[in-house]
Motif scaffolding. Structure first.
Motif, PDB file in Angstrom:
ATOM      1  N   GLU A 139       0.830  -1.210   0.000  1.00 42.79           N
ATOM      2  CA  GLU A 139       0.000   0.000   0.000  1.00 42.79           C
ATOM      3  C   GLU A 139       0.862   1.257   0.000  1.00 42.79           C
ATOM      4  OE1 GLU A 139      -2.163  -2.865   2.925  1.00 42.79           O
ATOM      5  OE2 GLU A 139      -0.119  -2.520   2.183  1.00 42.79           O
ATOM      6  N   PHE A 140       1.966   1.196   0.715  1.00 44.65           N
ATOM      7  CA  PHE A 140       2.894   2.325   0.782  1.00 44.65           C
ATOM      8  C   PHE A 140       3.753   2.414  -0.473  1.00 44.65           C
ATOM      9  CE2 PHE A 140       7.353   3.397   2.111  1.00 44.65           C
ATOM     10  CZ  PHE A 140       7.180   4.771   2.205  1.00 44.65           C
ATOM     11  N   LEU A 141       4.350   1.309  -0.857  1.00 44.86           N
ATOM     12  CA  LEU A 141       5.303   1.314  -1.965  1.00 44.86           C
ATOM     13  C   LEU A 141       4.650   1.684  -3.290  1.00 44.86           C
ATOM     14  CD1 LEU A 141       7.251  -1.936  -1.059  1.00 44.86           C
ATOM     15  CD2 LEU A 141       7.960   0.412  -0.605  1.00 44.86           C
ATOM     16  N   GLN A 142       3.371   1.350  -3.448  1.00 41.96           N
ATOM     17  CA  GLN A 142       2.687   1.630  -4.710  1.00 41.96           C
ATOM     18  C   GLN A 142       2.040   3.011  -4.754  1.00 41.96           C
ATOM     19  OE1 GLN A 142      -0.040  -1.666  -5.203  1.00 41.96           O
ATOM     20  NE2 GLN A 142       1.612  -3.175  -5.276  1.00 41.96           N
ATOM     21  N   SER A 143       2.088   3.735  -3.650  1.00 45.49           N
ATOM     22  CA  SER A 143       1.435   5.044  -3.588  1.00 45.49           C
ATOM     23  C   SER A 143       2.312   6.128  -4.222  1.00 45.49           C
ATOM     24  CB  SER A 143       1.133   5.411  -2.131  1.00 45.49           C
ATOM     25  OG  SER A 143       0.549   6.701  -2.071  1.00 45.49           O
ATOM     26  N   LYS A 144       1.701   6.975  -5.012  1.00 49.21           N
ATOM     27  CA  LYS A 144       2.399   8.103  -5.642  1.00 49.21           C
ATOM     28  C   LYS A 144       2.123   9.418  -4.901  1.00 49.21           C
ATOM     29  CE  LYS A 144       3.799   5.411  -8.963  1.00 49.21           C
ATOM     30  NZ  LYS A 144       5.217   4.952  -9.003  1.00 49.21           N
ATOM     31  N   ARG A 145       1.287   9.348  -3.864  1.00 52.09           N
ATOM     32  CA  ARG A 145       0.890  10.569  -3.186  1.00 52.09           C
ATOM     33  C   ARG A 145       1.990  11.065  -2.259  1.00 52.09           C
ATOM     34  NH1 ARG A 145      -4.335   8.934  -0.078  1.00 52.09           N
ATOM     35  NH2 ARG A 145      -4.373  11.149   0.402  1.00 52.09           N
ATOM     36  N   ARG A 146       1.900  12.320  -1.863  1.00 47.24           N
ATOM     37  CA  ARG A 146       2.798  12.877  -0.851  1.00 47.24           C
ATOM     38  C   ARG A 146       2.275  12.476   0.522  1.00 47.24           C
ATOM     39  NH1 ARG A 146       7.289  15.567  -3.438  1.00 47.24           N
ATOM     40  NH2 ARG A 146       6.568  15.935  -5.567  1.00 47.24           N
ATOM     41  N   PHE A 147       3.169  12.315   1.463  1.00 51.65           N
ATOM     42  CA  PHE A 147       2.786  11.813   2.779  1.00 51.65           C
ATOM     43  C   PHE A 147       2.831  12.874   3.875  1.00 51.65           C
ATOM     44  CE2 PHE A 147       4.861   8.228   0.505  1.00 51.65           C
ATOM     45  CZ  PHE A 147       3.733   7.456   0.309  1.00 51.65           C
ATOM     46  N   GLY A 148       3.016  14.120   3.509  1.00 49.89           N
ATOM     47  CA  GLY A 148       3.153  15.188   4.493  1.00 49.89           C
ATOM     48  C   GLY A 148       4.605  15.557   4.699  1.00 49.89           C
ATOM     49  N   LYS A 149       5.493  14.581   4.650  1.00 50.02           N
ATOM     50  CA  LYS A 149       6.936  14.771   4.640  1.00 50.02           C
ATOM     51  C   LYS A 149       7.539  13.726   3.711  1.00 50.02           C
ATOM     52  CE  LYS A 149       7.532  16.916   9.206  1.00 50.02           C
ATOM     53  NZ  LYS A 149       8.073  18.198   8.732  1.00 50.02           N
ATOM     54  N   TYR A 150       8.795  13.909   3.378  1.00 50.60           N
ATOM     55  CA  TYR A 150       9.506  12.958   2.526  1.00 50.60           C
ATOM     56  C   TYR A 150       9.934  11.779   3.395  1.00 50.60           C
ATOM     57  CZ  TYR A 150      12.657  11.264  -1.139  1.00 50.60           C
ATOM     58  OH  TYR A 150      13.270  10.507  -2.102  1.00 50.60           O
ATOM     59  N   VAL A 151       9.518  10.574   3.029  1.00 50.31           N
ATOM     60  CA  VAL A 151       9.729   9.396   3.863  1.00 50.31           C
ATOM     61  C   VAL A 151      11.006   8.665   3.451  1.00 50.31           C
ATOM     62  CG1 VAL A 151       8.785   7.182   4.606  1.00 50.31           C
ATOM     63  CG2 VAL A 151       7.250   9.142   4.254  1.00 50.31           C
ATOM     64  N   VAL A 152      11.890   8.457   4.417  1.00 48.07           N
ATOM     65  CA  VAL A 152      13.101   7.653   4.213  1.00 48.07           C
ATOM     66  C   VAL A 152      12.903   6.349   4.978  1.00 48.07           C
ATOM     67  CG1 VAL A 152      15.602   7.530   4.501  1.00 48.07           C
ATOM     68  CG2 VAL A 152      14.503   9.736   4.002  1.00 48.07           C
ATOM     69  N   HIS A 153      13.054   5.218   4.282  1.00 52.85           N
ATOM     70  CA  HIS A 153      12.703   3.929   4.883  1.00 52.85           C
ATOM     71  C   HIS A 153      13.596   2.821   4.349  1.00 52.85           C
ATOM     72  CE1 HIS A 153      10.696   2.113   1.302  1.00 52.85           C
ATOM     73  NE2 HIS A 153      10.595   3.391   0.951  1.00 52.85           N
ATOM     74  N   GLY A 154      13.386   1.624   4.913  1.00 53.29           N
ATOM     75  CA  GLY A 154      14.028   0.406   4.432  1.00 53.29           C
ATOM     76  C   GLY A 154      12.976  -0.671   4.315  1.00 53.29           C
ATOM     77  N   HIS A 155      13.275  -1.877   4.880  1.00 51.91           N
ATOM     78  CA  HIS A 155      12.329  -2.980   5.048  1.00 51.91           C
ATOM     79  C   HIS A 155      12.122  -3.833   3.798  1.00 51.91           C
ATOM     80  CE1 HIS A 155       9.142  -5.322   6.834  1.00 51.91           C
ATOM     81  NE2 HIS A 155       8.217  -4.856   6.014  1.00 51.91           N
TER      82      HIS A 155
END
Length: 244
Positions: free
Chosen positions: A190-206
């Motif tokens: 759900e997260f990886l396929q989203s093109k929307r902005r999240f309020g801030k730029y998300v830095v992640h791994g996993h």
């Protein structure tokens, strides 16, 4: 080969004078972590940022060869550097196993046996649930107290400027302040396929990728260190991002 962020407007930005070094999904690869520390130290000696913050995005243990030494290195680093340690799904699951050893079977299946071996506790195949629980209790006795304390004090997220650091990602459409910890540690599609902005730029791994992905709304810096031998370091200053 270094990867730079895509050119877009507006670009996320850190406060003036702040530099962040981010690393994710070490998974017991202590030798690779030591190499990244050397890269950070050399960069800081050369550029002398006003304020440097080292952010680690979780999954320090399991799968790789030396979880124990990895935790030793991180704890030692925290004593003389400005560090932030986030919780990964592997740390969350492991601490739940320490509380309830009957959950050991599932933990063994996704890398727990390697963690146990790094503390000198070995297991033969085909053990009963009671025997597995006994091994977890043996591991608890073998672990330094500061390792257990470290794992229990990890935080779910870190925010600086326009950047939001988290292990797995966020659920689209939910404000960052209202995210569930389960999503922060486990979410994928759900997260990886989203093109929307999240309020801030998300830095992640996993979710492992062949090389770091610096996209318009997020950066994935999990390059599968335990399987590929490639541990990625993301350097951020101002509105510039560089993955090494």
């Amino acid at each position: 080969m270094p990867t730079t962020a895509p050119r877009s407007s507006p670009r996320p930005k850190l406060p003036n004078g702040v530099r962040i070094y981010a690393i994710s999904d070490i998974h017991g690869c202590a030798h690779l972590l030591e190499q990244m520390f050397a890269v950070i130290d050399a960069d800081m000696a050369n550029s002398r940022p006003y304020r440097a913050i080292e952010v680690f995005l979780g999954d320090y243990i399991d799968r790789g060869p030396d979880s124990r030494h990895t935790l030793d290195l991180l704890i030692r680093r925290s004593r003389h550097r400005n560090t932030v340690f986030l919780k990964g799904n592997h740390e969350a699951y492991f601490t739940s196993v320490l509380e309830d050893p009957s959950r050991a079977t599932e933990w063994f299946q996704f890398g727990g046996l390697q963690t146990m071996m790094s503390y000198g506790v070995s297991a033969a195949p085909g053990l009963s649930k009671d025997e597995q629980s006994g091994l977890v209790r043996e591991l608890t006795s073998a672990m330094p107290r500061e390792h257990v304390a470290f794992l229990r004090q990890l935080r779910p997220t870190f925010t600086c400027g326009d950047f939001f650091f988290v292990h797995a990602g966020v659920r689209p459409g939910i404000p960052l302040s209202e995210q569930r910890e389960a999503d922060l540690l486990w979410i994928r599609d759900e997260f990886l396929q989203s093109k929307r902005r999240f309020g801030k730029y998300v830095v992640h791994g996993h979710t492992p990728v062949r090389q770091a992905e610096l996209l318009e709304n997020r950066a994935n810096i999990d390059t599968g260190a335990y399987a590929t031998g490639n541990l990625t370091l993301l350097s951020i200053q101002g509105n510039s991002m560089l993955a090494i």
